[in-house]
Design a protein around this motif. Structure first.
Motif, PDB file in Angstrom:
ATOM      1  N   GLU A 427       0.992  -1.094   0.014  1.00 25.01           N
ATOM      2  CA  GLU A 427       0.044  -0.007  -0.078  1.00 25.01           C
ATOM      3  C   GLU A 427       0.981   1.080  -0.084  1.00 25.01           C
ATOM      4  O   GLU A 427       1.721   1.486   0.929  1.00 25.01           O
ATOM      5  CB  GLU A 427      -0.939  -0.036   1.227  1.00 25.01           C
ATOM      6  CG  GLU A 427      -1.618  -1.288   1.277  1.00 25.01           C
ATOM      7  CD  GLU A 427      -2.582  -1.330   2.471  1.00 25.01           C
ATOM      8  OE1 GLU A 427      -2.400  -0.551   3.394  1.00 25.01           O
ATOM      9  OE2 GLU A 427      -3.600  -1.943   2.663  1.00 25.01           O
ATOM     10  N   VAL A 428       0.695   2.009  -1.132  1.00 20.74           N
ATOM     11  CA  VAL A 428       1.496   3.276  -1.136  1.00 20.74           C
ATOM     12  C   VAL A 428       0.376   4.416  -0.958  1.00 20.74           C
ATOM     13  O   VAL A 428      -0.674   4.705  -1.638  1.00 20.74           O
ATOM     14  CB  VAL A 428       2.100   3.475  -2.593  1.00 20.74           C
ATOM     15  CG1 VAL A 428       3.102   4.561  -2.342  1.00 20.74           C
ATOM     16  CG2 VAL A 428       2.956   2.060  -2.577  1.00 20.74           C
ATOM     17  N   GLN A 429       0.746   5.333  -0.082  1.00 22.82           N
ATOM     18  CA  GLN A 429       0.147   6.687  -0.004  1.00 22.82           C
ATOM     19  C   GLN A 429       0.904   7.730  -0.135  1.00 22.82           C
ATOM     20  O   GLN A 429       2.085   8.021   0.575  1.00 22.82           O
ATOM     21  CB  GLN A 429      -0.484   6.661   1.601  1.00 22.82           C
ATOM     22  CG  GLN A 429      -1.264   8.003   1.949  1.00 22.82           C
ATOM     23  CD  GLN A 429      -2.841   7.895   1.201  1.00 22.82           C
ATOM     24  OE1 GLN A 429      -3.524   6.687   1.532  1.00 22.82           O
ATOM     25  NE2 GLN A 429      -3.453   9.024   0.914  1.00 22.82           N
ATOM     26  N   GLN A 430       0.539   8.801  -1.283  1.00 19.33           N
ATOM     27  CA  GLN A 430       1.087   9.919  -1.515  1.00 19.33           C
ATOM     28  C   GLN A 430       0.116  11.033  -1.649  1.00 19.33           C
ATOM     29  O   GLN A 430      -0.553  11.006  -2.511  1.00 19.33           O
ATOM     30  CB  GLN A 430       1.979   9.900  -2.661  1.00 19.33           C
ATOM     31  CG  GLN A 430       3.135  11.115  -3.111  1.00 19.33           C
ATOM     32  CD  GLN A 430       3.725  10.941  -4.277  1.00 19.33           C
ATOM     33  OE1 GLN A 430       3.347  10.483  -5.322  1.00 19.33           O
ATOM     34  NE2 GLN A 430       5.073  11.164  -4.059  1.00 19.33           N
ATOM     35  N   GLY A 431       0.285  12.097  -0.419  1.00 17.42           N
ATOM     36  CA  GLY A 431      -0.695  13.048  -0.536  1.00 17.42           C
ATOM     37  C   GLY A 431      -2.291  12.290  -0.177  1.00 17.42           C
ATOM     38  O   GLY A 431      -2.513  11.526   0.636  1.00 17.42           O
ATOM     39  N   SER A 432      -3.141  12.747  -1.117  1.00 19.99           N
ATOM     40  CA  SER A 432      -4.574  12.126  -1.057  1.00 19.99           C
ATOM     41  C   SER A 432      -4.735  10.869  -1.653  1.00 19.99           C
ATOM     42  O   SER A 432      -5.852  10.288  -1.977  1.00 19.99           O
ATOM     43  CB  SER A 432      -5.408  13.385  -1.355  1.00 19.99           C
ATOM     44  OG  SER A 432      -5.291  13.613  -2.692  1.00 19.99           O
ATOM     45  N   VAL A 433      -3.733  10.557  -2.624  1.00 20.35           N
ATOM     46  CA  VAL A 433      -3.870   9.647  -3.511  1.00 20.35           C
ATOM     47  C   VAL A 433      -3.033   8.245  -2.858  1.00 20.35           C
ATOM     48  O   VAL A 433      -1.969   8.245  -2.221  1.00 20.35           O
ATOM     49  CB  VAL A 433      -2.961   9.821  -4.692  1.00 20.35           C
ATOM     50  CG1 VAL A 433      -3.276   8.699  -5.730  1.00 20.35           C
ATOM     51  CG2 VAL A 433      -3.796  10.921  -5.511  1.00 20.35           C
ATOM     52  N   SER A 434      -3.944   7.037  -2.760  1.00 20.40           N
ATOM     53  CA  SER A 434      -3.519   5.958  -2.645  1.00 20.40           C
ATOM     54  C   SER A 434      -3.368   4.697  -3.548  1.00 20.40           C
ATOM     55  O   SER A 434      -4.252   4.768  -4.272  1.00 20.40           O
ATOM     56  CB  SER A 434      -4.063   5.399  -1.236  1.00 20.40           C
ATOM     57  OG  SER A 434      -5.333   5.277  -1.705  1.00 20.40           O
ATOM     58  N   ALA A 435      -2.463   3.842  -3.556  1.00 23.06           N
ATOM     59  CA  ALA A 435      -2.423   2.764  -4.658  1.00 23.06           C
ATOM     60  C   ALA A 435      -2.138   1.424  -4.034  1.00 23.06           C
ATOM     61  O   ALA A 435      -1.385   1.492  -2.830  1.00 23.06           O
ATOM     62  CB  ALA A 435      -1.529   3.012  -5.627  1.00 23.06           C
TER      63      ALA A 435
END
Length: 442
Positions: A427-435
């Motif tokens: 799980e990668v979270q950058q700012g308000s975006v997660s993937a």
């Protein structure tokens, strides 16, 4: 490009129960191709909707029918990420005689994928597997590829939207090639069988293999000769109920027998060996197992909510006894639903749920890559744009195995040596975006 969906029903309601039904009730069931349906029920037995699977081709999507009398067919599974229901069938018009005896070149075998919003997709086909035999079950992590099994051809790896002209991968050509159900739990692939020395649940290779020459090994403790307890297993559900045993440690197995040990068997992994804790049976000795072939579950703490299907109906019950203990429910309750005349219930699963679009690799952070994959000790997480990010890792049961932490400046994530080999969700979270990306540790 994704294939067009062949049909769409109403969205499913989380927590509801979905069962496969063959037959429309107008004619006696036979070995011919028969219309197939998905029925959604509340846990109290209220019918919510009936979803017909296609009986005519539409674009790249296929017919999906099943035989009326092959009780081993149409096992239903839910994807590991919870987003899809998966079942198998045949590209054959209703009435096609002796359906299972047809060749897969003439009547492709089909994998159906049904999303939480009710969309039905039957574009995934096989022409090189299960020819002259039954296709019975398929399983998937996220709907992008499948593992399929049947009465011959072993375990096949099949990409989503595979065309009938494209070869699939035979993971094994040695026993057992005749299998009944397939499932993915704890990052590994399992099948159930009732032939030769394979009379229970077995593991296919390690992790989620995609190449040939895999070895299938019967789980230690399950019988390898014709002796009780497990001799006629079908669908199964693994749970992780012990904090002291690594990975999944309890499995519930539907055994179709209506005699001793028929019903829903509960097994626990004790000191490396699977041990039978007990059997949830039918209400009477004469219908001990109620000819059960479908089972699925959901785990909350040490309580497992279970559903089962068989010739006598659809059942909802639970086991809160926990790891390595006799099930707290010893006899099936009354069915919440029964199949009407000239129809039959087959597989069962909990309803799929809507997941964040980031769950699929193509739907969030285009350009995000992880390498190497598979990896042994570390992976590099290449972000599509500059900026701080946090990363976490879950196993395929959803359990956090690496808590969220800032991604290092060198964009490398170290995998602990104590982390077992297998498939995980990064799980990668950058700012308000997660993937989310799927990674494998060797």
């Amino acid at each position: 490009m994704l294939s067009p969906a062949v049909a769409s029903a109403a969205p499913f309601t989380p927590g509801n129960v979905v069962v496969v039904r063959v037959g429309d009730g107008t004619a006696s069931l036979s070995n011919a191709a028969t219309a197939t349906f998905l029925l959604e029920y509340t846990p109290a037995g209220v019918l919510v909707q009936t979803i017909p699977l296609p009986t005519a081709a539409a674009g790249t999507n296929s017919i999906l029918t099943n035989t009326g009398t092959s009780t081993s067919d149409a096992v239903l599974t839910r994807s590991v990420n919870g987003a899809y229901l998966v079942l198998t069938g045949y590209d054959a018009v209703v009435g096609t005689a002796t359906l299972a005896a047809t060749t897969s070149a003439t009547n492709n075998r089909v994998i159906g994928r049904v999303a939480a919003n009710g969309t039905v997709d039957t574009s995934t086909r096989l022409n090189d597997g299960f020819s002259g035999g039954n296709i019975r079950s398929a399983a998937t992590v996220d709907g992008s590829s499948f593992y399929a099994i049947g009465s011959n051809s072993g375990v096949r790896y099949v990409p989503f939207a595979n065309t009938g002209a494209t070869a699939t991968v035979a993971l094994n050509t040695t026993a057992p090639t005749n299998n009944r159900a397939v499932g993915i739990y704890g990052g590994n692939l399992y099948v159930s069988s009732a032939s030769g020395a394979f009379l229970g649940v077995s593991q296919v290779g390690t992790g989620l293999p995609t190449t040939a020459s895999q070895t299938i090994i019967s789980l230690p403790g399950f019988p390898t000769t014709a002796s009780a307890p497990s001799q006629s297993p079908f669908a199964f559900y693994f749970a992780d109920l012990s904090t002291t045993v690594a990975g999944v440690d309890v499995v519930y197995v539907a055994d179709e027998r209506t005699s001793v040990d028929g019903g829903i068997q509960k097994w626990s992994l004790v000191n490396g060996t699977w041990t039978l804790n007990g059997v949830i049976t039918g209400a009477t000795a004469t219908a001990n197992g109620a000819a059960l072939r479908g089972v699925n579950g959901q785990t909350t703490g040490t309580t497992v909510s279970l559903i089962a299907s068989g010739s006598s109906g659809l059942y909802v019950f639970s086991d809160n006894a926990g790891y390595n203990a006799a099930p707290s429910t010893t006899a099936l309750p009354s069915p919440i639903a029964t199949a009407t005349a000239n129809t039959a219930f087959r597989g069962v699963a909990f309803a799929p749920v809507v997941i964040a679009s980031a769950t699929l690799a193509s739907q969030a952070m285009p350009g995000l890559t992880v390498a190497p994959n598979p990896a042994t000790d570390r992976i590099t997480v290449s972000l599509p744009k500059t900026g701080a990010a946090t990363v976490a890792l879950r196993d395929l049961t959803g359990r956090v195995v690496l808590v969220p932490a800032p991604l290092a400046a060198d964009q490398q994530l170290r995998l602990p040596t104590s982390l077992a080999a297998g498939v995980y969700m990064l799980e990668v979270q950058q700012g308000s975006v997660s993937a989310v990306r799927r990674v494998q540790k060797n």
